[in-house]
Design an enzyme around this catalytic site. Structure first.
Site, mmCIF file in Angstrom:
data_model
loop_
_atom_site.group_PDB
_atom_site.id
_atom_site.type_symbol
_atom_site.label_atom_id
_atom_site.label_comp_id
_atom_site.label_asym_id
_atom_site.label_seq_id
_atom_site.Cartn_x
_atom_site.Cartn_y
_atom_site.Cartn_z
ATOM 1 N N ASP A 43 -3.204 -3.049 -2.484
ATOM 2 C CA ASP A 43 -4.247 -2.022 -2.544
ATOM 3 C C ASP A 43 -4.072 -1.190 -3.815
ATOM 4 O O ASP A 43 -2.973 -1.124 -4.390
ATOM 5 C CB ASP A 43 -4.157 -1.095 -1.312
ATOM 6 C CG ASP A 43 -5.357 -0.150 -1.216
ATOM 7 O OD1 ASP A 43 -5.198 0.942 -0.652
ATOM 8 O OD2 ASP A 43 -6.437 -0.500 -1.718
ATOM 9 N N ASN A 44 -5.140 -0.540 -4.279
ATOM 10 C CA ASN A 44 -5.087 0.469 -5.334
ATOM 11 C C ASN A 44 -4.659 -0.035 -6.704
ATOM 12 O O ASN A 44 -4.036 0.700 -7.483
ATOM 13 C CB ASN A 44 -4.133 1.615 -4.945
ATOM 14 C CG ASN A 44 -4.426 2.154 -3.587
ATOM 15 O OD1 ASN A 44 -3.581 2.079 -2.683
ATOM 16 N ND2 ASN A 44 -5.613 2.693 -3.397
ATOM 17 N N LYS A 88 2.989 3.392 -5.667
ATOM 18 C CA LYS A 88 2.432 2.386 -6.602
ATOM 19 C C LYS A 88 3.477 1.884 -7.596
ATOM 20 O O LYS A 88 3.385 0.761 -8.057
ATOM 21 C CB LYS A 88 1.214 2.973 -7.316
ATOM 22 C CG LYS A 88 0.154 3.540 -6.356
ATOM 23 C CD LYS A 88 -0.123 2.648 -5.157
ATOM 24 C CE LYS A 88 -0.778 3.405 -4.015
ATOM 25 N NZ LYS A 88 -0.759 2.640 -2.732
ATOM 26 N N ASP A 143 0.840 -1.208 0.000
ATOM 27 C CA ASP A 143 0.000 0.000 0.000
ATOM 28 C C ASP A 143 0.870 1.250 0.000
ATOM 29 O O ASP A 143 0.481 2.302 0.498
ATOM 30 C CB ASP A 143 -0.922 -0.018 1.227
ATOM 31 C CG ASP A 143 -2.016 1.024 1.132
ATOM 32 O OD1 ASP A 143 -2.540 1.438 2.197
ATOM 33 O OD2 ASP A 143 -2.331 1.450 0.000
ATOM 34 N N GLU A 200 -11.308 4.313 -1.337
ATOM 35 C CA GLU A 200 -11.767 4.647 0.010
ATOM 36 C C GLU A 200 -12.645 5.901 0.052
ATOM 37 O O GLU A 200 -12.335 6.911 -0.565
ATOM 38 C CB GLU A 200 -10.581 4.803 0.972
ATOM 39 C CG GLU A 200 -9.445 5.659 0.482
ATOM 40 C CD GLU A 200 -8.365 4.864 -0.243
ATOM 41 O OE1 GLU A 200 -8.667 3.798 -0.797
ATOM 42 O OE2 GLU A 200 -7.224 5.316 -0.269
HETATM 43 O O1 77R Z 1 -0.131 6.940 -2.762
HETATM 44 C C1 77R Z 1 -0.775 6.208 -2.049
HETATM 45 N N1 77R Z 1 -0.201 5.513 -1.060
HETATM 46 C C2 77R Z 1 1.248 5.657 -0.812
HETATM 47 C C3 77R Z 1 1.541 6.900 0.066
HETATM 48 C C4 77R Z 1 3.012 7.198 0.214
HETATM 49 C C5 77R Z 1 3.804 5.987 0.630
HETATM 50 C C6 77R Z 1 5.169 6.380 1.123
HETATM 51 N N2 77R Z 1 5.908 5.152 1.377
HETATM 52 C C7 77R Z 1 5.686 4.307 2.406
HETATM 53 C C8 77R Z 1 6.600 3.280 2.262
HETATM 54 N N3 77R Z 1 7.365 3.524 1.167
HETATM 55 C C9 77R Z 1 6.936 4.666 0.624
HETATM 56 C C10 77R Z 1 -2.279 6.127 -2.210
HETATM 57 C C11 77R Z 1 -2.917 7.107 -2.980
HETATM 58 C C12 77R Z 1 -4.316 7.081 -3.137
HETATM 59 C C13 77R Z 1 -4.983 8.129 -3.953
HETATM 60 C C14 77R Z 1 -6.076 7.783 -4.768
HETATM 61 C C15 77R Z 1 -6.717 8.766 -5.534
HETATM 62 C C16 77R Z 1 -6.280 10.085 -5.474
HETATM 63 F F1 77R Z 1 -6.909 11.029 -6.192
HETATM 64 C C17 77R Z 1 -5.188 10.420 -4.664
HETATM 65 C C18 77R Z 1 -4.558 9.455 -3.906
HETATM 66 C C19 77R Z 1 -5.075 6.076 -2.519
HETATM 67 C C20 77R Z 1 -4.434 5.094 -1.757
HETATM 68 O O2 77R Z 1 -5.150 4.088 -1.151
HETATM 69 C C21 77R Z 1 -3.047 5.098 -1.610
HETATM 70 O O3 77R Z 1 -2.477 4.089 -0.881
HETATM 71 MG MG MG Z 2 -3.908 2.532 -0.553
#
Ligand code: 77R
Ligand code: MG
Length: 206
Positions: free
Chosen positions: A161-162, A136, A133, A191
């Site tokens: 996820d996603n 991506k 998660d 979500e």
């Molecule tokens: O980017 C996401 N997650 C990673 C966050 C940073 C991780 C940092 N990290 C941690 C460990 N190594 C690196 C994410 C984004 C969205 C989303 C969907 C639509 C929208 F319009 C905007 C955003 C929905 C999610 O469910 C997500 O999980």
């Molecule tokens: Mg997610």
């Protein structure tokens, strides 16, 4: 979000923490937690796998960390990796409020750096369940890295996820065409929205 948890959730009650975050995200401010709809699918996979070792890539505020850890048997270990120090600081407090700190090891840093160190640093042989998660574009390289580091065994489950929104096309293409995995798509929604999204569950065949 943390204030909402500390105001509305009961200390030591993981379900009330999950409920408080979902309420906050629906009523006040959208946030990228896996959420309640996909969270139910996550819960059913965790319950089915009943894992002794779990790796979560992408802690964010600890919402899915709390959901998973609350379903683990007492001797189980959940290692969760977060790159962003601000997210990690919040997640640490959310996990503590839920009373789950003994089950969770929160690690700050880059998954690419930490995955090769899992065995030596945390005494992990293999992971029974991995929840992807985080960024991506890291799902695929990190999956290959876990394979190379021998962190997956026959029967290990990857839950991503996603896979639709924001989407992980290279990961989906790889995992669905690889003879080393058996994959299943769980259709759901992004979500707190009506936008399509889903979880991809894959079994490593060894
Ligand atoms: O980017 C996401 N997650 C990673 C966050 C940073 C991780 C940092 N990290 C941690 C460990 N190594 C690196 C994410 C984004 C969205 C989303 C969907 C639509 C929208 F319009 C905007 C955003 C929905 C999610 O469910 C997500 O999980
Ligand atoms: Mg997610």
């Amino acid at each position: 979000m943390l204030a909402a948890v500390q105001k509305n959730a009961t200390r030591g009650d993981p379900r009330s923490v999950v409920k408080a975050i979902d309420q906050f995200c629906r009523q006040k401010e959208w946030a990228m937690n896996v959420g309640d709809e996909k969270g139910c699918i996550l819960d059913s996979v965790v319950t089915e796998v009943n894992p002794a070792t779990v790796l979560e890539l992408g802690t964010y505020c600890g919402y899915s960390t709390v959901r998973i850890a609350s379903l683990l048997p007492s001797n189980a270990k959940l290692i969760t990796l977060e790159f962003n120090p601000d997210y990690a600081a919040i997640a640490c407090q959310v996990i503590a409020w839920a009373g789950l700190e003994d089950k969770v090891q929160l690690v700050e840093g880059a998954s690419g750096d930490w995955i090769p160190k899992m065995k030596e640093k945390f005494g992990i042989e293999t992971f029974d369940l991995v929840f992807l998660d985080h960024w991506k574009d890291r799902y695929l390289p990190d999956t290959k890295l876990m394979e190379e580091c021998g962190l997956l065994r026959k029967g290990s489950i990857l839950l991503a996820d996603n896979v639709i929104c924001p989407g992980t096309p290279d990961y989906l293409e790889y995992i669905r065409n690889s003879p080393r995995y058996k994959s299943q798509y769980f259709k759901s929604h992004l979500e707190y929205t009506k936008v399509e999204d889903g979880l991809e569950k894959s079994v490593f065949l060894g």
